[in-house]
Design a protein around this motif. Structure first.
Motif, mmCIF file in Angstrom:
data_model
loop_
_atom_site.group_PDB
_atom_site.id
_atom_site.type_symbol
_atom_site.label_atom_id
_atom_site.label_comp_id
_atom_site.label_asym_id
_atom_site.label_seq_id
_atom_site.Cartn_x
_atom_site.Cartn_y
_atom_site.Cartn_z
ATOM 1 N N LEU A 1 -106.415 47.007 -37.421
ATOM 2 C CA LEU A 1 -105.265 47.286 -36.711
ATOM 3 C C LEU A 1 -104.318 47.997 -38.049
ATOM 4 O O LEU A 1 -104.093 47.220 -39.068
ATOM 5 N N GLU A 2 -103.741 48.911 -37.907
ATOM 6 C CA GLU A 2 -102.665 49.479 -38.784
ATOM 7 C C GLU A 2 -101.431 49.833 -37.965
ATOM 8 O O GLU A 2 -101.423 50.475 -37.021
ATOM 9 N N VAL A 3 -100.322 49.623 -38.965
ATOM 10 C CA VAL A 3 -98.906 50.358 -38.272
ATOM 11 C C VAL A 3 -98.327 50.964 -39.463
ATOM 12 O O VAL A 3 -98.269 50.498 -40.652
ATOM 13 N N ALA A 4 -98.391 52.243 -39.395
ATOM 14 C CA ALA A 4 -97.803 53.226 -40.557
ATOM 15 C C ALA A 4 -96.361 53.537 -39.987
ATOM 16 O O ALA A 4 -96.074 54.051 -38.863
ATOM 17 N N ASP A 5 -95.258 53.505 -40.916
ATOM 18 C CA ASP A 5 -94.066 53.925 -40.668
ATOM 19 C C ASP A 5 -93.331 54.937 -41.881
ATOM 20 O O ASP A 5 -94.106 54.943 -42.598
ATOM 21 N N ARG A 6 -92.338 55.398 -41.530
ATOM 22 C CA ARG A 6 -91.600 56.120 -42.646
ATOM 23 C C ARG A 6 -90.827 55.492 -43.289
ATOM 24 O O ARG A 6 -90.044 55.980 -44.690
ATOM 25 N N CYS B 1 -99.901 49.517 -48.179
ATOM 26 C CA CYS B 1 -99.868 50.423 -49.237
ATOM 27 C C CYS B 1 -98.832 51.522 -48.870
ATOM 28 O O CYS B 1 -98.505 51.806 -47.862
ATOM 29 N N SER B 2 -98.439 52.171 -50.072
ATOM 30 C CA SER B 2 -97.577 53.314 -50.192
ATOM 31 C C SER B 2 -98.137 54.485 -49.293
ATOM 32 O O SER B 2 -99.511 54.447 -49.421
ATOM 33 N N GLU B 3 -97.769 55.295 -48.546
ATOM 34 C CA GLU B 3 -98.181 56.461 -47.773
ATOM 35 C C GLU B 3 -97.190 57.713 -47.653
ATOM 36 O O GLU B 3 -96.388 57.417 -46.913
ATOM 37 N N GLY B 4 -97.320 58.582 -48.519
ATOM 38 C CA GLY B 4 -96.535 59.589 -48.542
ATOM 39 C C GLY B 4 -94.726 58.951 -48.696
ATOM 40 O O GLY B 4 -94.907 58.188 -49.778
ATOM 41 N N GLY B 5 -93.983 59.070 -47.757
ATOM 42 C CA GLY B 5 -92.807 58.594 -48.273
ATOM 43 C C GLY B 5 -92.537 57.198 -47.516
ATOM 44 O O GLY B 5 -91.473 56.710 -47.349
ATOM 45 N N GLY B 6 -93.817 56.687 -46.746
ATOM 46 C CA GLY B 6 -93.578 55.589 -46.017
ATOM 47 C C GLY B 6 -94.570 54.375 -46.559
ATOM 48 O O GLY B 6 -95.008 54.566 -47.739
ATOM 49 N N LYS B 7 -95.034 53.786 -45.691
ATOM 50 C CA LYS B 7 -96.138 52.894 -45.909
ATOM 51 C C LYS B 7 -96.803 52.604 -44.711
ATOM 52 O O LYS B 7 -96.496 52.923 -43.621
#
Length: 153
Positions: free
Chosen positions: A75-80, A113-119
């Motif tokens: 399960l993953e939740v990515a946000d900005r 983890c960091s991802e672009g400008g989000g996580k």
């Protein structure tokens, strides 16, 4: 498979319903402890994204095929929001602030983890006999994070 989440608390219920509907055909019965744990984790991670970021998010779910007896659910939740999860101490009367402590106690693994400008915050549940019996016994052990709550912002 993924679901776009709007920054609205009503999205938490929609995310739970979506995750339940994805269990069909995965070989995970809706009444299995793994399914119940998965829905709780969806609820906690989506709530954190909606409440603490005010940004849209994406819920991703990877389920095993119906023929697999032992597999991993991710399960993953990515946000900005680029802000890292921050430990918080809450007292016994607090009505919130325990979301990531629950994730720590229920998931076999989790992280961010960091991802672009989000996580991206993720967790995994192993579907095998040992994990299911451990999940059923949860509450009798202690977590390294006992007494701390985490806020994903």
């Amino acid at each position: 498979m993924q679901l776009e989440i709007r920054p609205d608390p009503a999205e938490v219920g929609r995310a739970r319903r979506w995750a339940r509907s994805r269990l069909a055909g995965s070989g995970i019965g809706a009444d299995e402890p793994l399914a119940e744990t998965l829905i709780l984790l969806v609820s906690e991670l989506v709530t954190n994204a909606v409440v603490h970021t005010g940004c849209p998010a994406v819920l991703r779910l990877s389920l095993p095929g119906a023929a697999q007896d032992a597999a991993t659910v991710r399960l993953e939740v990515a946000d900005r929001s680029g802000r890292a999860p921050v430990p918080r101490c809450v007292d016994g009367d607090a009505t919130g602030g325990r979301g990531l402590a629950l994730v720590d106690g229920l998931a076999d693994r989790w992280g961010w983890c960091s991802e672009g400008g989000g996580k991206r915050i993720w967790c995994e549940l192993d579907r095998d006999a040992d994990s299911q019996s451990a999940a059923a016994a949860y509450g009798s052990g202690s977590s390294a994070y006992e007494g701390l709550a985490y806020e994903a912002v």
